[in-house]
Design a protein around this motif. Structure first.
Motif, PDB file in Angstrom:
ATOM      1  N   VAL A 113       0.963  -1.281   0.123  1.00 13.51           N
ATOM      2  CA  VAL A 113       0.146  -0.081   0.123  1.00 13.51           C
ATOM      3  C   VAL A 113       0.887   1.257   0.092  1.00 13.51           C
ATOM      4  O   VAL A 113       0.360   2.264  -0.738  1.00 13.51           O
ATOM      5  N   ILE A 114       1.961   1.150   0.759  1.00  9.44           N
ATOM      6  CA  ILE A 114       2.581   2.431   1.030  1.00  9.44           C
ATOM      7  C   ILE A 114       3.989   2.612   0.037  1.00  9.44           C
ATOM      8  O   ILE A 114       4.739   3.656   0.120  1.00  9.44           O
ATOM      9  N   SER A 115       4.477   1.587  -0.620  1.00 12.42           N
ATOM     10  CA  SER A 115       5.488   1.665  -1.443  1.00 12.42           C
ATOM     11  C   SER A 115       5.275   1.052  -2.974  1.00 12.42           C
ATOM     12  O   SER A 115       3.905   1.173  -3.032  1.00 12.42           O
ATOM     13  N   ASN A 116       6.139   1.133  -3.623  1.00 15.55           N
ATOM     14  CA  ASN A 116       5.966   0.852  -5.201  1.00 15.55           C
ATOM     15  C   ASN A 116       6.346  -0.589  -5.528  1.00 15.55           C
ATOM     16  O   ASN A 116       6.699  -0.747  -6.573  1.00 15.55           O
ATOM     17  N   GLU A 117       6.371  -1.529  -4.498  1.00 18.59           N
ATOM     18  CA  GLU A 117       6.655  -2.684  -4.568  1.00 18.59           C
ATOM     19  C   GLU A 117       5.445  -3.471  -5.018  1.00 18.59           C
ATOM     20  O   GLU A 117       4.349  -3.327  -4.305  1.00 18.59           O
ATOM     21  N   GLY A 236      16.562  -5.458   1.167  1.00 23.22           N
ATOM     22  CA  GLY A 236      16.021  -6.457   0.125  1.00 23.22           C
ATOM     23  C   GLY A 236      14.379  -6.214   0.080  1.00 23.22           C
ATOM     24  O   GLY A 236      13.625  -6.800  -0.800  1.00 23.22           O
ATOM     25  N   GLY A 237      13.825  -5.108   0.527  1.00 25.39           N
ATOM     26  CA  GLY A 237      12.294  -4.760   0.103  1.00 25.39           C
ATOM     27  C   GLY A 237      11.415  -4.874   1.286  1.00 25.39           C
ATOM     28  O   GLY A 237      11.594  -6.316   1.761  1.00 25.39           O
ATOM     29  N   VAL A 238      10.756  -4.037   1.639  1.00 24.76           N
ATOM     30  CA  VAL A 238       9.645  -4.561   2.791  1.00 24.76           C
ATOM     31  C   VAL A 238       8.839  -5.697   2.621  1.00 24.76           C
ATOM     32  O   VAL A 238       8.622  -6.632   3.218  1.00 24.76           O
ATOM     33  N   VAL A 239       8.338  -5.922   1.409  1.00 25.01           N
ATOM     34  CA  VAL A 239       7.319  -6.794   0.992  1.00 25.01           C
ATOM     35  C   VAL A 239       8.056  -8.277   1.086  1.00 25.01           C
ATOM     36  O   VAL A 239       7.624  -9.312   1.756  1.00 25.01           O
ATOM     37  N   ILE A 287       9.167  -9.776  -7.441  1.00 25.92           N
ATOM     38  CA  ILE A 287       8.507  -8.640  -6.942  1.00 25.92           C
ATOM     39  C   ILE A 287       9.040  -7.465  -7.940  1.00 25.92           C
ATOM     40  O   ILE A 287      10.227  -7.109  -7.855  1.00 25.92           O
ATOM     41  N   SER A 288       8.046  -6.909  -8.687  1.00 26.70           N
ATOM     42  CA  SER A 288       8.378  -5.642  -9.505  1.00 26.70           C
ATOM     43  C   SER A 288       8.360  -4.330  -8.718  1.00 26.70           C
ATOM     44  O   SER A 288       7.636  -4.573  -7.703  1.00 26.70           O
ATOM     45  N   VAL A 289       9.222  -3.504  -9.246  1.00 23.52           N
ATOM     46  CA  VAL A 289       9.111  -2.081  -8.385  1.00 23.52           C
ATOM     47  C   VAL A 289       8.467  -1.091  -9.857  1.00 23.52           C
ATOM     48  O   VAL A 289       9.035  -0.958 -10.796  1.00 23.52           O
TER      49      VAL A 289
END
Length: 291
Positions: A113-117, A236-239, A287-289
């Motif tokens: 919701v809050i990131s671009n992941e 590594g990214g939040v997700v 996981i795409s950005v």
């Protein structure tokens, strides 16, 4: 080692630190009130964090970063510690560890919701399967009965998921250890008042091992563990890294068996191994950005 692997490794170290939080809280709850445990540990951690920031001469975060730090503080400095301490008055630590199994899924959802992941379908499948496995495990072990402590744990999960996600994104800007240090520092002037109010009146009679447990909660669970966790989320990214939390209930259950003599069953080991396999599979899902 690529960033995904580094992030998962840092995240694992953080989870090993956090996995002891509920058992240690349960261990000291007989001597301290939930408010003192939750806010007192943050106050002690805040003092150490302030010293660290001063020694390393860190610049004050920007106004926008301070807003985000307030959200982090409300989630992981106040919300989760206090609510989880309240829960440990009425539920076993191992039970609480299982309820927290929804935390990785909650963190992933907030992160999206809050990131671009943007995770792939395969990622969501492994994430949901992992959460379902832990829920099944909890039902098989009699954790299907609802306790008042479960309600506190639910809101603790929500608090942690928001704090983790915002903290992970902010860590990309100012660094993981700075995020938790600043979150603690801006909280300490307010929470220290309540922590002192709930300070145990007969503190001198509290056994040294109980004080050592409290120090673990303050310096490891509330401070050092976040150095690794936030860095893992940033790299590594939040997700993706949030899924390593699927292992936390089993760290908690094993620690509960060692520290509190709660029973460790063979099926716990089997379910833990299945979770490890799912985490490994989930790590390979794309996981795409989205810019």
């Amino acid at each position: 080692m690529n960033n995904d692997s580094k992030g998962m490794l840092y995240g694992l170290i953080g989870i090993l630190s956090f996995g002891l939080t509920l058992p240690v809280t349960r261990y000291v709850i007989e001597y301290f009130s939930p408010m003192f445990i939750g806010l007192g540990r943050a106050t002690v951690a805040g003092i150490f964090a302030a010293v660290l920031l001063i020694i390393t001469r860190q610049s004050v975060p920007s106004k926008e970063q301070l807003y985000k730090l307030i959200i982090v503080a409300l989630g992981v400095v106040v919300g989760f510690p206090v609510l989880s301490s309240v829960a440990m008055q009425t539920v076993p630590a191992s039970h609480g560890g299982v309820v927290l199994a929804i935390l990785p899924l909650a963190t992933a959802i907030v992160g999206v919701v809050i990131s671009n992941e943007k995770p792939s379908f395969g990622f969501w499948v492994t994430s949901v399967l992992g959460s379902m496995l832990v829920v099944i495990y909890s039902v098989l072990n009699g954790a299907n009965a609802l306790h008042w402590g479960d309600i506190a744990l639910f809101f603790a999960v929500l608090s942690a998921a928001i704090g983790y996600s915002v903290g992970g994104l902010l860590s990309k800007e100012i660094g993981g250890w700075r995020v938790i240090c600043w979150a603690l520092v801006i909280s300490t002037p307010f929470i220290s008042i309540f922590a002192l109010y709930h300070f145990p009146p007969e503190w001198s009679s509290v056994p040294i091992n109980i004080w050592l447990g409290f120090l673990y909660l303050a310096l490891v669970s509330q401070l050092i563990g976040f150095f690794f966790w936030n860095r893992g989320l940033a790299i590594g990214g939040v997700v993706r890294v949030s899924q390593i939390q699927l292992l936390q209930p089993f760290v908690t259950i094993i620690a509960s068996a060692l520290l509190l003599d709660e029973i460790l069953k063979l099926e716990t080991v089997i379910f833990a191994l299945l979770i490890v396999i799912l985490v490994a599979i989930g790590k390979k899902q794309p996981i795409s950005v989205v810019n």
